[in-house]
Scaffold this motif. Sequence first.
Motif, PDB file in Angstrom:
ATOM      1  N   LEU A   1     -58.507   4.239  -7.111  1.00  0.00           N
ATOM      2  CA  LEU A   1     -59.086   3.634  -8.297  1.00  0.00           C
ATOM      3  C   LEU A   1     -58.028   3.600  -9.394  1.00  0.00           C
ATOM      4  O   LEU A   1     -57.238   4.547  -9.523  1.00  0.00           O
ATOM      5  CB  LEU A   1     -60.274   4.457  -8.824  1.00  0.00           C
ATOM      6  CG  LEU A   1     -61.345   4.923  -7.845  1.00  0.00           C
ATOM      7  CD1 LEU A   1     -62.380   5.752  -8.594  1.00  0.00           C
ATOM      8  CD2 LEU A   1     -61.996   3.757  -7.167  1.00  0.00           C
TER       9      LEU A   1
ATOM     10  N   ASN B   1     -58.338   2.867 -13.442  1.00  0.00           N
ATOM     11  CA  ASN B   1     -59.287   2.565 -14.523  1.00  0.00           C
ATOM     12  C   ASN B   1     -58.654   2.839 -15.875  1.00  0.00           C
ATOM     13  O   ASN B   1     -58.107   3.903 -16.107  1.00  0.00           O
ATOM     14  CB  ASN B   1     -60.554   3.403 -14.362  1.00  0.00           C
ATOM     15  CG  ASN B   1     -61.209   3.214 -13.000  1.00  0.00           C
ATOM     16  OD1 ASN B   1     -61.018   4.033 -12.119  1.00  0.00           O
ATOM     17  ND2 ASN B   1     -61.954   2.148 -12.837  1.00  0.00           N
TER      18      ASN B   1
ATOM     19  N   SER C   1     -66.378   7.460  -0.335  1.00  0.00           N
ATOM     20  CA  SER C   1     -65.660   6.665  -1.321  1.00  0.00           C
ATOM     21  C   SER C   1     -64.987   7.596  -2.320  1.00  0.00           C
ATOM     22  O   SER C   1     -65.222   8.807  -2.331  1.00  0.00           O
ATOM     23  CB  SER C   1     -66.624   5.705  -2.034  1.00  0.00           C
ATOM     24  OG  SER C   1     -65.927   4.680  -2.699  1.00  0.00           O
TER      25      SER C   1
ATOM     26  N   GLY D   1     -65.145   3.504  -5.749  1.00  0.00           N
ATOM     27  CA  GLY D   1     -64.620   2.474  -4.864  1.00  0.00           C
ATOM     28  C   GLY D   1     -63.343   2.964  -4.172  1.00  0.00           C
ATOM     29  O   GLY D   1     -63.152   4.174  -4.038  1.00  0.00           O
ATOM     30  N   PRO D   2     -62.434   2.076  -3.792  1.00  0.00           N
ATOM     31  CA  PRO D   2     -62.570   0.614  -3.883  1.00  0.00           C
ATOM     32  C   PRO D   2     -63.547   0.038  -2.859  1.00  0.00           C
ATOM     33  O   PRO D   2     -63.934  -1.111  -2.950  1.00  0.00           O
ATOM     34  CB  PRO D   2     -61.131   0.135  -3.610  1.00  0.00           C
ATOM     35  CG  PRO D   2     -60.519   1.218  -2.802  1.00  0.00           C
ATOM     36  CD  PRO D   2     -61.115   2.495  -3.293  1.00  0.00           C
TER      37      PRO D   2
ATOM     38  N   PRO E   1     -63.649  -0.302  -9.023  1.00  0.00           N
ATOM     39  CA  PRO E   1     -62.378   0.404  -8.874  1.00  0.00           C
ATOM     40  C   PRO E   1     -61.307   0.008  -9.884  1.00  0.00           C
ATOM     41  O   PRO E   1     -60.302   0.715 -10.023  1.00  0.00           O
ATOM     42  CB  PRO E   1     -61.946   0.045  -7.455  1.00  0.00           C
ATOM     43  CG  PRO E   1     -62.649  -1.226  -7.132  1.00  0.00           C
ATOM     44  CD  PRO E   1     -63.970  -1.134  -7.839  1.00  0.00           C
TER      45      PRO E   1
END
Length: 225
Positions: A218, A220, A95, A127-128, A52
């Motif tokens: 998430l 990123n 998720s 994720g997370p 995540p």
Amino acid sequence: MNDSITLLPPVTNPEKIICIGLNYQDHCEEQNKEPPKEPMFFSKYNNTLVGPRGNVIAHQITDKIDWEIELAVIIGKKCKDVSREYALDHVFGYSVAQDISARDWQKQRNGGQFLIGKSMDTFLPIGPSIVHKSLIKDPHDLEMVCKINGVEKQHGNTNNMIYKIDDIISRLSQSITLQPGDIILTGTPKGVGMHRSPPEYLKPGDVIESEIQCLGKLVNKVVAP
């Protein structure tokens, strides 16, 4: 959070990652496409998985990297030839996922096959965590938001899915045995970079935030190779 701690994806070695294209009505509309008459399935490889807070690599062989927030379904028990009525019994939980895509490799290169454009390293942040299905009242009524550098790009709801989760699982199980840990990505709402005017693509330094109601968020970063 301690920078020395790396959060892994909640599923690290699924046997299969199966995705559904054009599964949101508004995503079809932004492309001026008719909704598919049956689900359009494709796959990604395990090398795409990152956690995540993991980085997304801006591979040098593409300059058209795009975002797609998606609801991920995690299979909990072996599933073969199941009806829609019992399909959700085989789900473990849900998720948040980002189906990152190199659009040039998905659309123009590789003979029009999706595999390379969808399966480059780090192209699936997830994720997370996995939220057990018992904690989600209705997986087809979850708000979802994707932001790039703090600017909202996608804002949808899973109620916009054309083919629902039970239908997807039932159809897949007629030909493919689903195993515990398998991941199904259920499609993305409108607002992807490719169909914006002008088109927008990810570059090193960009930050992707992906959040789904009840499931978490998430964050990123896109990095150079």
